[in-house]
Enzyme design. Structure first.
Site, PDB file in Angstrom:
ATOM      1  N   LYS A 129       9.045  39.711  17.093  1.00  0.00           N
ATOM      2  CA  LYS A 129       9.527  40.738  16.155  1.00  0.00           C
ATOM      3  C   LYS A 129      10.128  40.068  14.922  1.00  0.00           C
ATOM      4  CE  LYS A 129      14.137  39.974  16.736  1.00  0.00           C
ATOM      5  NZ  LYS A 129      15.026  39.409  15.728  1.00  0.00           N
ATOM      6  N   PRO A 172       7.420  30.473  17.986  1.00  0.00           N
ATOM      7  CA  PRO A 172       8.348  29.332  17.930  1.00  0.00           C
ATOM      8  C   PRO A 172       9.667  29.640  18.633  1.00  0.00           C
ATOM      9  CG  PRO A 172       7.917  30.219  15.724  1.00  0.00           C
ATOM     10  CD  PRO A 172       7.008  30.946  16.661  1.00  0.00           C
ATOM     11  N   ILE A 173      10.253  28.592  19.222  1.00  0.00           N
ATOM     12  CA  ILE A 173      11.475  28.736  20.030  1.00  0.00           C
ATOM     13  C   ILE A 173      12.700  28.684  19.127  1.00  0.00           C
ATOM     14  CG2 ILE A 173      12.793  27.638  21.911  1.00  0.00           C
ATOM     15  CD1 ILE A 173      10.120  26.288  22.742  1.00  0.00           C
ATOM     16  N   LEU A 222      12.937  35.266  16.347  1.00  0.00           N
ATOM     17  CA  LEU A 222      11.760  36.135  16.462  1.00  0.00           C
ATOM     18  C   LEU A 222      11.703  36.822  17.825  1.00  0.00           C
ATOM     19  CD1 LEU A 222       9.185  33.642  14.879  1.00  0.00           C
ATOM     20  CD2 LEU A 222      10.153  35.683  13.794  1.00  0.00           C
ATOM     21  N   ALA A 223      12.764  36.684  18.610  1.00  0.00           N
ATOM     22  CA  ALA A 223      12.873  37.300  19.942  1.00  0.00           C
ATOM     23  C   ALA A 223      11.808  36.825  20.916  1.00  0.00           C
ATOM     24  CB  ALA A 223      12.883  38.831  19.853  1.00  0.00           C
ATOM     25  N   GLY A 224      11.334  35.597  20.739  1.00  0.00           N
ATOM     26  CA  GLY A 224      10.311  35.081  21.653  1.00  0.00           C
ATOM     27  C   GLY A 224      10.782  35.073  23.104  1.00  0.00           C
ATOM     28  N   GLY A 225      11.997  34.567  23.346  1.00  0.00           N
ATOM     29  CA  GLY A 225      12.523  34.522  24.719  1.00  0.00           C
ATOM     30  C   GLY A 225      12.731  35.914  25.276  1.00  0.00           C
ATOM     31  N   SER A 226      13.237  36.824  24.462  1.00  0.00           N
ATOM     32  CA  SER A 226      13.466  38.199  24.915  1.00  0.00           C
ATOM     33  C   SER A 226      12.145  38.904  25.212  1.00  0.00           C
ATOM     34  CB  SER A 226      14.209  39.005  23.838  1.00  0.00           C
ATOM     35  OG  SER A 226      15.465  38.432  23.583  1.00  0.00           O
ATOM     36  N   SER A 227      11.142  38.646  24.386  1.00  0.00           N
ATOM     37  CA  SER A 227       9.846  39.290  24.609  1.00  0.00           C
ATOM     38  C   SER A 227       9.207  38.755  25.896  1.00  0.00           C
ATOM     39  CB  SER A 227       8.934  39.049  23.401  1.00  0.00           C
ATOM     40  OG  SER A 227       7.831  39.904  23.452  1.00  0.00           O
ATOM     41  N   ASP A 256      18.085  42.251  22.689  1.00  0.00           N
ATOM     42  CA  ASP A 256      16.803  42.550  22.027  1.00  0.00           C
ATOM     43  C   ASP A 256      15.711  42.969  23.019  1.00  0.00           C
ATOM     44  OD1 ASP A 256      17.809  41.855  19.568  1.00  0.00           O
ATOM     45  OD2 ASP A 256      16.886  39.864  19.508  1.00  0.00           O
TER      46      ASP A 256
HETATM   47  O1  C5P Z   1      22.336  39.778  24.222  1.00  0.00           O
HETATM   48  P1  C5P Z   1      21.939  38.365  23.987  1.00  0.00           P
HETATM   49  O2  C5P Z   1      22.150  37.488  25.187  1.00  0.00           O
HETATM   50  O3  C5P Z   1      20.562  38.213  23.428  1.00  0.00           O
HETATM   51  O4  C5P Z   1      22.914  37.824  22.861  1.00  0.00           O
HETATM   52  C1  C5P Z   1      23.053  36.448  22.602  1.00  0.00           C
HETATM   53  C2  C5P Z   1      24.374  36.213  21.896  1.00  0.00           C
HETATM   54  O5  C5P Z   1      24.334  36.737  20.564  1.00  0.00           O
HETATM   55  C3  C5P Z   1      25.576  36.875  22.526  1.00  0.00           C
HETATM   56  O6  C5P Z   1      26.117  36.061  23.520  1.00  0.00           O
HETATM   57  C4  C5P Z   1      26.521  37.017  21.348  1.00  0.00           C
HETATM   58  O7  C5P Z   1      27.152  35.790  21.048  1.00  0.00           O
HETATM   59  C5  C5P Z   1      25.563  37.306  20.197  1.00  0.00           C
HETATM   60  N1  C5P Z   1      25.378  38.766  19.969  1.00  0.00           N
HETATM   61  C6  C5P Z   1      26.402  39.508  19.410  1.00  0.00           C
HETATM   62  N2  C5P Z   1      26.211  40.848  19.212  1.00  0.00           N
HETATM   63  C7  C5P Z   1      25.036  41.433  19.516  1.00  0.00           C
HETATM   64  C8  C5P Z   1      23.983  40.684  20.053  1.00  0.00           C
HETATM   65  C9  C5P Z   1      24.176  39.336  20.269  1.00  0.00           C
HETATM   66  O8  C5P Z   1      27.494  38.996  19.113  1.00  0.00           O
HETATM   67  N3  C5P Z   1      24.887  42.724  19.291  1.00  0.00           N
END
Ligand code: C5P
Length: 316
Positions: free
Chosen positions: A11, A96-97, A101-106, A138
């Site tokens: 994304k 790319p890591i 781009l949310a690669g890990g989340s996707s 994400d």
């Molecule tokens: O939810 P996720 O693990 O992808 O988020 C990674 C990090 O990004 C969180 O630990 C936080 O530090 C930061 N984050 C945030 N607010 C969000 C999403 C992510 O502070 N809405």
């Protein structure tokens, strides 16, 4: 059972507005996210033992319990109370890591969808969405895809009517040596800007309404020219990451784009063009400078969907 194959697209953020801090320590966000057709592929095969194994063609990516694919599989298996289930997952990595781009989340969202099919769980989209939100902010977007408003931590989705966006395309850049940690980017934003954070739900809702009814959504609905895009992490990441500054400057002096911005917490950058040939022409026009600065680049269409089953495990 035959293998299950899942496509996991990346994304970009068309908007990323940091509204304030939440009681759970996360940031309250107002975003517009857009799927693009740069995608990883996961191949899932049932295993006879109760192991969850991940192999990846990119040696830079950890394949242990820190990987969101493994976390997703472990969470799913424990929630359905079937510890005897096992799987061998092969990940073909193209996104790319550490790029924003949310690669890990996707990949994690794709694992949920694929395992639901492989293990015959039929959990339905609401439960998958709930598990995705537990695993990462994400991830719900990655399940749904398309063009979405994303509120809350990023997990509260509202679909956006976007005319002609699927014809549009991006020239995407990432410097191979640049990586930005998402917690670092949000932490830095907090350090520098928390005096300006909103701190109550009424103000958050006012900003959501402003985005829902503002010029970006109007332009997406009409298919017309876009207003300047806003990414509140860009202003904290750009001063720290040289390739973000040089990449943005390069995209801005390249063939005229509909918009130029950083995606998510960076460091990937994009220029949006009306169609794929225009993005490819920009890539060709900038080829020498991209090469000189050491950027990797991709031309991708804006996509209409999130993770999807390519084969669902039914016998051919
Ligand atoms: O939810 P996720 O693990 O992808 O988020 C990674 C990090 O990004 C969180 O630990 C936080 O530090 C930061 N984050 C945030 N607010 C969000 C999403 C992510 O502070 N809405």
């Amino acid at each position: 059972m035959a293998d299950v194959t899942v496509r996991a697209p990346a994304k970009i953020n068309l908007q990323l507005e940091v509204l304030g801090l939440r009681p759970d320590g996360y940031h309250e966000l107002a975003m517009v996210m857009q799927s693009i057709d740069l995608a990883d592929t996961l191949v899932l095969r049932a295993s006879a033992d109760a192991a969850i194994r991940l192999n990846c063609d990119n040696p830079d990516l950890p394949t242990d319990g820190t990987n969101l694919i493994v976390k997703a599989a472990e969470l799913l298996r424990s929630r359905v109370g079937l510890p005897e289930l096992g799987v061998e997952i092969t990940l073909h990595k193209r996104i790319p890591i550490g790029a924003g781009l949310a690669g890990g989340s996707s990949d994690g969202a794709a694992a949920l969808l694929g395992l639901d099919a492989l293990w015959g769980l039929s959990l339905g989209s609401e439960r998958l969405h709930g598990l995705a939100a537990e695993l990462g902010s994400d991830m719900p977007f990655c399940l749904e895809g398309g063009t979405q408003l994303c509120f809350g931590r990023g997990e509260r989705l509202e679909p956006v009517a976007a005319q002609r966006l699927t014809e549009r395309a991006v020239l995407l850049l990432k410097h191979p040596q640049a990586n930005v940690s998402t917690p670092w980017a949000y932490g830095r934003r907090r350090e520098l800007r928390s005096d300006f954070y909103l701190d109550n739900e009424a103000d958050f809702e006012q900003r959501r309404q402003a985005l829902r009814h503002g010029p970006l959504l109007a332009a997406l609905a009409a298919g017309g020219p876009l207003p300047p895009l806003r990414n509140d992490l860009q202003s904290v990441v750009a001063p720290e990451v040289e390739s973000v500054r040089s990449g943005l400057a390069l995209l801005r002096r390249g063939p005229e784009a509909l918009a130029v911005a950083m995606s998510g917490s960076g460091p990937s950058l994009y220029a949006l063009y009306p169609d794929l040939p225009a993005a490819q022409a920009a890539q060709a026009a900038l080829a020498k400078e991209l090469d000189a600065l050491g950027f990797a680049s991709w031309c991708c269409r804006c996509g209409g969907s999130g993770v999807s089953l390519v084969t669902d495990g039914s016998p051919p």
